[in-house]
Design a protein around this motif. Structure first.
Motif, PDB file in Angstrom:
ATOM      1  N   TRP A 116       0.838  -1.210   0.000  1.00 54.72           N
ATOM      2  CA  TRP A 116       0.000   0.000   0.000  1.00 54.72           C
ATOM      3  C   TRP A 116       0.871   1.259   0.000  1.00 54.72           C
ATOM      4  CZ3 TRP A 116      -1.788  -4.651   1.306  1.00 54.72           C
ATOM      5  CH2 TRP A 116      -3.073  -4.978   0.909  1.00 54.72           C
ATOM      6  N   LEU A 117       1.988   1.193   0.715  1.00 56.61           N
ATOM      7  CA  LEU A 117       2.873   2.362   0.759  1.00 56.61           C
ATOM      8  C   LEU A 117       3.487   2.637  -0.614  1.00 56.61           C
ATOM      9  CD1 LEU A 117       4.728   1.920   4.176  1.00 56.61           C
ATOM     10  CD2 LEU A 117       2.676   3.264   3.656  1.00 56.61           C
ATOM     11  N   VAL A 118       3.873   1.571  -1.320  1.00 53.16           N
ATOM     12  CA  VAL A 118       4.447   1.780  -2.656  1.00 53.16           C
ATOM     13  C   VAL A 118       3.377   2.365  -3.584  1.00 53.16           C
ATOM     14  CG1 VAL A 118       5.483   0.655  -4.681  1.00 53.16           C
ATOM     15  CG2 VAL A 118       6.162  -0.068  -2.386  1.00 53.16           C
ATOM     16  N   ASN A 119       2.150   1.862  -3.456  1.00 49.84           N
ATOM     17  CA  ASN A 119       1.052   2.430  -4.248  1.00 49.84           C
ATOM     18  C   ASN A 119       0.973   3.947  -4.066  1.00 49.84           C
ATOM     19  OD1 ASN A 119      -1.515   0.742  -5.516  1.00 49.84           O
ATOM     20  ND2 ASN A 119      -0.124  -0.522  -4.293  1.00 49.84           N
ATOM     21  N   ILE A 120       0.982   4.377  -2.827  1.00 54.62           N
ATOM     22  CA  ILE A 120       0.805   5.819  -2.567  1.00 54.62           C
ATOM     23  C   ILE A 120       2.061   6.590  -2.980  1.00 54.62           C
ATOM     24  CG2 ILE A 120       0.174   7.555  -0.847  1.00 54.62           C
ATOM     25  CD1 ILE A 120      -0.999   5.272   0.852  1.00 54.62           C
ATOM     26  N   ALA A 121       3.230   6.002  -2.723  1.00 56.31           N
ATOM     27  CA  ALA A 121       4.477   6.695  -3.069  1.00 56.31           C
ATOM     28  C   ALA A 121       4.576   6.915  -4.578  1.00 56.31           C
ATOM     29  CB  ALA A 121       5.675   5.897  -2.558  1.00 56.31           C
ATOM     30  N   CYS A 122       4.105   5.944  -5.354  1.00 58.62           N
ATOM     31  CA  CYS A 122       4.123   6.128  -6.814  1.00 58.62           C
ATOM     32  C   CYS A 122       3.213   7.285  -7.211  1.00 58.62           C
ATOM     33  CB  CYS A 122       3.696   4.838  -7.521  1.00 58.62           C
ATOM     34  SG  CYS A 122       4.995   3.601  -7.520  1.00 58.62           S
ATOM     35  N   LEU A 123       2.049   7.371  -6.565  1.00 54.48           N
ATOM     36  CA  LEU A 123       1.151   8.508  -6.853  1.00 54.48           C
ATOM     37  C   LEU A 123       1.867   9.819  -6.548  1.00 54.48           C
ATOM     38  CD1 LEU A 123      -2.105   7.151  -5.153  1.00 54.48           C
ATOM     39  CD2 LEU A 123      -1.772   7.481  -7.609  1.00 54.48           C
ATOM     40  N   ARG A 124       2.527   9.860  -5.400  1.00 52.54           N
ATOM     41  CA  ARG A 124       3.177  11.117  -4.971  1.00 52.54           C
ATOM     42  C   ARG A 124       4.299  11.542  -5.915  1.00 52.54           C
ATOM     43  NH1 ARG A 124       1.171  12.687  -0.331  1.00 52.54           N
ATOM     44  NH2 ARG A 124       0.390  11.161   1.165  1.00 52.54           N
ATOM     45  N   THR A 125       4.979  10.561  -6.513  1.00 56.46           N
ATOM     46  CA  THR A 125       6.124  10.883  -7.369  1.00 56.46           C
ATOM     47  C   THR A 125       5.756  10.900  -8.853  1.00 56.46           C
ATOM     48  OG1 THR A 125       6.657   8.525  -7.353  1.00 56.46           O
ATOM     49  CG2 THR A 125       7.841   9.907  -5.786  1.00 56.46           C
ATOM     50  N   GLY A 126       4.516  10.547  -9.168  1.00 58.72           N
ATOM     51  CA  GLY A 126       4.110  10.522 -10.577  1.00 58.72           C
ATOM     52  C   GLY A 126       4.739   9.363 -11.335  1.00 58.72           C
ATOM     53  N   THR A 127       5.258   8.369 -10.607  1.00 56.11           N
ATOM     54  CA  THR A 127       5.788   7.185 -11.300  1.00 56.11           C
ATOM     55  C   THR A 127       4.623   6.228 -11.558  1.00 56.11           C
ATOM     56  OG1 THR A 127       6.397   6.295  -9.140  1.00 56.11           O
ATOM     57  CG2 THR A 127       8.149   7.318 -10.426  1.00 56.11           C
ATOM     58  N   VAL A 128       4.786   5.397 -12.574  1.00 56.29           N
ATOM     59  CA  VAL A 128       3.675   4.548 -13.020  1.00 56.29           C
ATOM     60  C   VAL A 128       3.809   3.166 -12.371  1.00 56.29           C
ATOM     61  CG1 VAL A 128       2.541   3.531 -15.034  1.00 56.29           C
ATOM     62  CG2 VAL A 128       3.590   5.807 -15.189  1.00 56.29           C
ATOM     63  N   LEU A 129       2.792   2.793 -11.637  1.00 52.54           N
ATOM     64  CA  LEU A 129       2.842   1.543 -10.881  1.00 52.54           C
ATOM     65  C   LEU A 129       2.343   0.360 -11.714  1.00 52.54           C
ATOM     66  CD1 LEU A 129       3.241   0.319  -7.993  1.00 52.54           C
ATOM     67  CD2 LEU A 129       0.782   0.551  -7.733  1.00 52.54           C
ATOM     68  N   ILE A 130       3.114  -0.733 -11.675  1.00 49.58           N
ATOM     69  CA  ILE A 130       2.694  -1.967 -12.359  1.00 49.58           C
ATOM     70  C   ILE A 130       2.668  -3.098 -11.336  1.00 49.58           C
ATOM     71  CG2 ILE A 130       3.123  -3.474 -14.330  1.00 49.58           C
ATOM     72  CD1 ILE A 130       4.988  -1.388 -15.460  1.00 49.58           C
ATOM     73  N   PRO A 131       1.516  -3.368 -10.743  1.00 48.66           N
ATOM     74  CA  PRO A 131       1.472  -4.456  -9.767  1.00 48.66           C
ATOM     75  C   PRO A 131       1.403  -5.819 -10.453  1.00 48.66           C
ATOM     76  CG  PRO A 131      -0.267  -2.820  -9.395  1.00 48.66           C
ATOM     77  CD  PRO A 131       0.257  -2.638 -10.779  1.00 48.66           C
ATOM     78  N   GLY A 132       2.070  -6.788  -9.883  1.00 48.74           N
ATOM     79  CA  GLY A 132       2.028  -8.155 -10.423  1.00 48.74           C
ATOM     80  C   GLY A 132       1.823  -9.131  -9.281  1.00 48.74           C
TER      81      GLY A 132
END
Ligand code: ATP
Ligand code: MG
Length: 568
Positions: A116-132
């Motif tokens: 969940w933290l990585v999810n939010i951190a990606c939002l904050r940095t504008g990086t594109v999240l690819i969950p697998g």
């Protein structure tokens, strides 16, 4: 630890008092899509400010994120704590990992808080999240890294060796983050970096239309497709799920059991509950254990529960009278059709209906049964107000009510903002989904005279036998009404005279496991003829121990069908 006793903490619905009709829902739905939108800044940070004024949270200790595991460990974070940890993680991504806005991050973790933290951190940095999903093989990982050109990967000890075995073939990869207590050569340890990272971070101002995430489809029909969504697509689009379908408020505790690899986890374990300020509850179970699920539901103040139909089928096989669910008020399912028989059994035991949702990785909720609406078992409800859903023929014309056709979403003159952007790296496949004014879901259905939609099957799963079109779902529904059937999958099978006939693969319930198969076969055929139109009865029945399923628990009829026809 002693869990809180917060019975009936959800005192009101998110829907207005006068909400009693589907028409009201369509009138209420009025999303605004600003030019810039970022879920972390515009939603989570807002709740961080608001939660300080929510008395009940202080009184009850209800967090924004509540995580437990089988070992009795427990973590509870408020929105403020989620903000604190995720800002530090954002600094790790832009600092040690040297990531920039738009860079892609592959995240492969089980249901642990860091996900969940990585999810939010990606939002904050504008990086594109690819969950697998954590069940990926080395080959899957290589394919995903190469197609996505991901610059960073986040995973745990169990998958790090697989990653290392393919990393040399992924030239884009520049940072590997490990969630573990132990060190590993070539990897940065997330825990160490977090401890020393600053909690000051300014959230990137992302455009609503900018890429936010790439989710993989479930791979029910073939290999999973990489499906890209913008910041507004899930970030604003899932309001319809959170507010109208899940019917959540900031007083709710929502438990959704999906694996972290699938879009359903973004829907119901991230965006939809947090849009409403509800608590995201997570039980990290190594595997779906029915007794544990029922214990958790009765022990914690979970008010809303969502799981897959396959899980409900397993749950109703248990003796539900041994449990009470003091806080539970709203039950939901999505991902596959739910059998009316299973809904009935669940209601008998819990007093609660199961509200069904229909959607895809490519979309937000397409249709569903909403609070206040009459439930017609076997129908997944009415179109979501976010879309103009129609049943169309193969030429793209809307068919009359009562006629089977392709379930489709109108995309002209305006493409809905909550539809995926593209299948990453596959323009042709993206183009194939669109016909005339519509996006094709690939599913077949019927709309009845009250506007309810009925699922017939995935286009490829529909059986053509002696001039009849037969949807597997109706036959499976008829079969499961018989006590012998725990679950079944119905597919087409070759026949010299009819071309195709209906074949059922049946998993027997425990009481019937020792009965004669020949007798049962005849009995089940007679049963199906009795409860549905006789032409649909399975001429062939094979008893099996289990059905082939995706990691997310969906029946892979394609596998059974290929076997029948000697393909693949
Ligand atoms: P793939 O596209 O890789 O074959 P998938 O379609 O199963 O896999 P998802 O996007 O996870 O991937 O699932 C969407 C599909 O699930 C829908 O197109 C539909 O076939 C099915 N589905 C979802 N909800 C329901 C429902 N309530 N009733 C019937 N089918 C459903
Ligand atoms: Mg699909």
């Amino acid at each position: 630890h002693s869990p809180l006793k917060l019975h009936q903490i959800r005192v009101k619905s998110s829907l207005p008092q006068n909400f009693n009709s589907y028409e009201t829902l369509r009138q209420l739905y009025n999303p605004r899509v600003p030019e810039y939108f970022n879920f972390a800044k515009d939603v989570l940070d807002e709740w961080e400010t608001k939660e300080k004024h929510l008395q009940h949270r202080e009184n009850s200790g209800q967090p924004a994120f509540w995580w437990v595991n089988d070992g009795g460990d427990e973590i509870r974070w408020s929105f403020e704590e989620l903000g604190f940890h995720s800002r530090r993680l954002a600094n790790v991504l832009t600092g040690e990992c040297q990531l920039h806005r738009g860079d892609r991050v592959l995240l492969i973790l089980p249901r642990i808080p860091e996900w969940w933290l990585v999810n939010i951190a990606c939002l904050r940095t504008g990086t594109v999240l690819i969950p697998g999903t954590a069940q990926l093989t080395a080959r899957d990982i290589l394919h995903r890294l190469q197609t996505s050109q991901a610059k960073c990967v986040v995973t745990d000890e169990s998958l790090a060796p697989l990653l290392d075995s393919v990393a040399s073939e992924c030239s884009s990869l520049q940072a590997k983050l490990l969630v573990s207590d132990r060190k590993r050569e070539g990897w940065l340890r997330l825990g160490d970096l977090l401890r020393s990272a600053s909690a000051e971070h300014v959230c990137v101002d992302t455009r609503s239309s900018e890429a936010m995430t790439i989710f993989f489809t479930s791979g029910t029909t073939g290999s999973p497709k990489m499906t890209q969504h913008s910041h507004c697509s899930y970030g604003i689009g899932l309001t319809v799920n959170g507010r109208y379908w899940l019917d959540l408020t900031h007083r709710d505790v929502m438990w959704n059991t999906s694996d972290t690899g699938w879009a359903k986890s973004a829907w119901s374990s991230v965006f939809a509950p947090w849009i409403q300020g509800a608590c995201v509850f997570v039980h990290h179970m190594p595997r779906f254990d029915t007794a544990r699920v029922l214990q958790t539901l009765s022990r914690y103040p979970i008010t809303a529960f969502c799981t897959a139909p396959t899980a409900y089928r397993m749950l109703v096989q248990e003796d539900l009278s041994r449990y009470t669910f003091p806080s539970l008020q709203h039950c939901l399912c999505a991902g596959e059709p739910i059998n009316p028989e299973v809904m009935g059994k669940w209601k008998e035991a819990t007093g609660l209906d199961i509200y069904e949702g229909y959607g895809q990785t490519e979309t937000v909720l397409i249709a569903g049964t909403f609070k206040g609406m009459k439930i017609k078992p076997g129908s997944f409800g009415k179109p979501s107000p976010a879309y103009d859903v129609q049943v169309i023929d193969d030429e793209g014309n809307v068919v009359p009510q009562g006629t089977e056709g392709n379930l489709a979403i109108r995309v002209k003159p305006h493409k809905p903002f909550c539809l995926f952007t593209e299948y990453t790296g596959d323009a042709q496949r993206t183009a194939e989904c669109f016909r005339g004014d519509f996006y094709l879901t690939g599913d077949r259905g019927i709309q009845d005279e009250d506007g309810y939609l009925w699922f017939v099957g995935r286009s490829d799963d529909v059986i053509l036998s002696a001039g009849y079109r037969i949807g597997p779902f109706e036959v499976e529904n008829a079969l499961i009404e018989h006590g012998a059937v725990a679950e079944s999958a119905v597919v087409s099978s070759p026949d010299p005279i009819r071309g195709e006939v209906v074949k059922a693969f049946v998993v027997l319930s425990s009481e019937y496991k020792t009965r004669s198969h020949d007798e049962l076969r005849v009995e089940l055929q007679a049963h199906v003829k009795r409860v549905t139109a006789p032409y649909k009865y399975p001429r062939k029945i094979e008893f099996v121990e289990q059905l082939p399923k995706t990691v997310s628990g969906k029946i892979r009829r394609v596998e059974l069908r290929n076997k029948e026809w000697g393909r693949g």
